[in-house]
Motif scaffolding. Structure first.
Motif, PDB file in Angstrom:
ATOM      1  N   PRO A  55     -13.838   9.379 -54.725  1.00  0.00           N
ATOM      2  CA  PRO A  55     -12.971   8.580 -55.620  1.00  0.00           C
ATOM      3  C   PRO A  55     -11.486   8.808 -55.367  1.00  0.00           C
ATOM      4  O   PRO A  55     -10.684   7.875 -55.432  1.00  0.00           O
ATOM      5  N   LEU A  56     -11.135  10.065 -55.049  1.00  0.00           N
ATOM      6  CA  LEU A  56      -9.723  10.353 -54.784  1.00  0.00           C
ATOM      7  C   LEU A  56      -9.267   9.674 -53.504  1.00  0.00           C
ATOM      8  O   LEU A  56      -8.158   9.111 -53.451  1.00  0.00           O
ATOM      9  N   ARG A  57     -10.095   9.690 -52.463  1.00  0.00           N
ATOM     10  CA  ARG A  57      -9.712   9.044 -51.212  1.00  0.00           C
ATOM     11  C   ARG A  57      -9.502   7.540 -51.423  1.00  0.00           C
ATOM     12  O   ARG A  57      -8.546   6.964 -50.908  1.00  0.00           O
ATOM     13  N   ARG A  58     -10.386   6.913 -52.168  1.00  0.00           N
ATOM     14  CA  ARG A  58     -10.235   5.483 -52.430  1.00  0.00           C
ATOM     15  C   ARG A  58      -8.978   5.186 -53.231  1.00  0.00           C
ATOM     16  O   ARG A  58      -8.248   4.228 -52.938  1.00  0.00           O
ATOM     17  N   ALA A  59      -8.733   6.006 -54.245  1.00  0.00           N
ATOM     18  CA  ALA A  59      -7.539   5.777 -55.062  1.00  0.00           C
ATOM     19  C   ALA A  59      -6.271   5.973 -54.243  1.00  0.00           C
ATOM     20  O   ALA A  59      -5.311   5.187 -54.355  1.00  0.00           O
TER      21      ALA A  59
END
Length: 449
Positions: free
Chosen positions: A284-288
């Motif tokens: 989720p952090l990479r996508r955000a």
């Protein structure tokens, strides 16, 4: 620590990064040369103090020469040449050559003064011993103070003129060029202001050091944000990777610290818990971060999610033919290409194009639940060129929408053909009935017996 020390760490690294991807970028070479010269100056200056502490004063004195030459090259390339030649590698005009000559003369005068001056005696310096100067010229001692004042005045004037040249470029540039020049101009102007204030009040030297370290990143941001040299793919990945590493590390150590306090004495359990907690944040952090970087680099059209939302609003409630026009328009805007076309298999319309695709268009298949319903044709890059990685993200997000619309166009065409066949069959049936009735009425009747 001085601004030159900060230059030693940041300028060569950023310059080498730019050279690796664009070897012909002269600003990157200036950054490397200036940063390495600063490193030579700092290293030889440290060696001078090391040799002095060991009692080798003559060798320490010779260290003055590379130290001062490195300082001169660093100052000339980074504080004068780099802003004068930013961002396109050329002077704004021939009228700015005197500013360049002034900077060269002032830097040379200051360097020569330092190399030829007579060191202060121990009674004035307060030191037990003074590093000798093997190149000193005692006959020039009465003029050294004047040369020093004039040299530094010329240096500050040339630096101010170099920053002013960027302001002139910014005023004459188009809106995109102004935003591009704004970041380096802000960095150079801030550095000059704090450097002058630091010469008067030493407390301002720390902001000058931080500002000097930020200048190469401002130049790189101008390069990547407005795609002057097309390296924003690599920078985007670097920012995302750095952000993921920093945040995951903080989460890992934070979770490990918290769990070690709660579950004291169980180091293995705390390590596993911290690793699982950090791993849950990774994707989720990479996508955000990727979405944030896309918005930062490319604006609203750089966020595939925003493009998908825009496409959803455009096709909602519209008939399939109009929705297909919206698809090619949004794709062309998001990919920043000269043209995009969609060809639907057995559809009506069969081919919709926005812009000019050209003969060498890239073909992307449109697949709906395993069935190929058409193909997407992507034209050559436009003036606002995006890198391949960004294009792939946009295509991966929007291609399913294009496939859905292409399938809807096929279904509408099939429905229309079915209606036409039914109407044709009805007309044929009616015509056959009419023909039968006409034949029956025309047949002569037999008399009764």
């Amino acid at each position: 620590m001085s601004p030159q020390t900060a230059v030693t760490f940041t300028f060569p690294a950023v310059g080498a990064f730019l050279i690796y991807h664009r070897p012909r970028l002269n600003m990157a070479w200036l950054m490397c040369v200036g940063g390495l010269a600063a490193a030579v100056s700092d290293l030889t200056n440290a060696l001078m103090y090391r040799f002095s502490a060991d009692g080798e004063l003559l060798l320490a004195g010779w260290m003055r020469v590379p130290s001062q030459l490195g300082w001169a090259v660093c100052g000339l390339t980074l504080t004068m040449l780099l802003p004068l030649y930013s961002p396109d590698g050329r002077l704004p005009s021939r009228r700015w050559r005197p500013a360049l000559w002034l900077g060269c003369a002032a830097i040379t005068a200051s360097a020569v003064r330092y190399l030829l001056r007579v060191p202060a005696p121990t009674s004035l310096s307060g030191l037990p011993q003074v590093v000798p100067n093997p190149l000193q010229v005692p006959a020039l001692a009465p003029y050294m103070d004047v040369v020093g004042v004039v040299g530094w005045a010329g240096i500050y004037t040339a630096m101010a003129l170099a920053a002013l040249s960027m302001a002139v470029r910014m005023r004459r540039a188009d809106p995109v060029g102004r935003r591009q020049i704004g970041w380096p101009l802000f960095a150079f102007a801030g550095y000059i202001v704090f450097l002058i204030l630091g010469a008067i009040w030493p407390v301002f030297m720390w902001p000058a050091i931080a500002w000097a370290a930020a200048i190469p990143f401002a130049v790189a941001f101008a390069v990547m944000r407005y795609r002057l040299y097309g390296i924003d793919t690599v920078i985007s990945r670097a920012i995302v990777a750095a952000g993921v590493v920093v945040v995951v590390s903080l989460v890992y150590f934070g979770a490990g610290t918290l769990s070690s306090v709660v579950v004291s004495g169980y180091h293995q359990v705390t390590g596993i818990a911290a690793a699982l907690f950090a791993g849950a944040f990774f994707q989720p952090l990479r996508r955000a971060l990727q979405r944030a970087v896309d918005r930062l680099l490319y604006g609203a059209v750089g966020d595939p999610g925003m493009l998908a939302e825009r496409l959803t609003q455009a096709v909602r409630g519209a008939d399939p033919a109009r929705a297909l026009n919206s698809v090619v328009s949004v794709l062309r805007d998001g990919l920043a290409v000269e043209g995009v076309a969609v060809e639907v298999a057995d559809g009506e319309p069969r081919y919709v194009e926005s812009g000019r695709v050209g003969p060498d268009a890239r073909e992307v298949p449109l697949v709906w639940h395993g069935v190929r319903v058409g193909r997407l044709l992507v034209g050559p890059p436009g003036p606002r060129r995006f890198p391949a990685a960004h294009n792939e993200r946009v295509l991966a997000t929007l291609t399913p929408y294009a496939a859905d619309v292409a399938h809807a166009v096929r279904m509408a065409a099939d429905l229309q053909r079915s209606r036409e066949r039914i109407l044709t069959a009805r007309r044929r049936s009616a015509a056959a009935c009419a023909a039968t009735c006409t034949t029956a009425s025309a047949r002569p009747s037999r008399p009764w017996r």
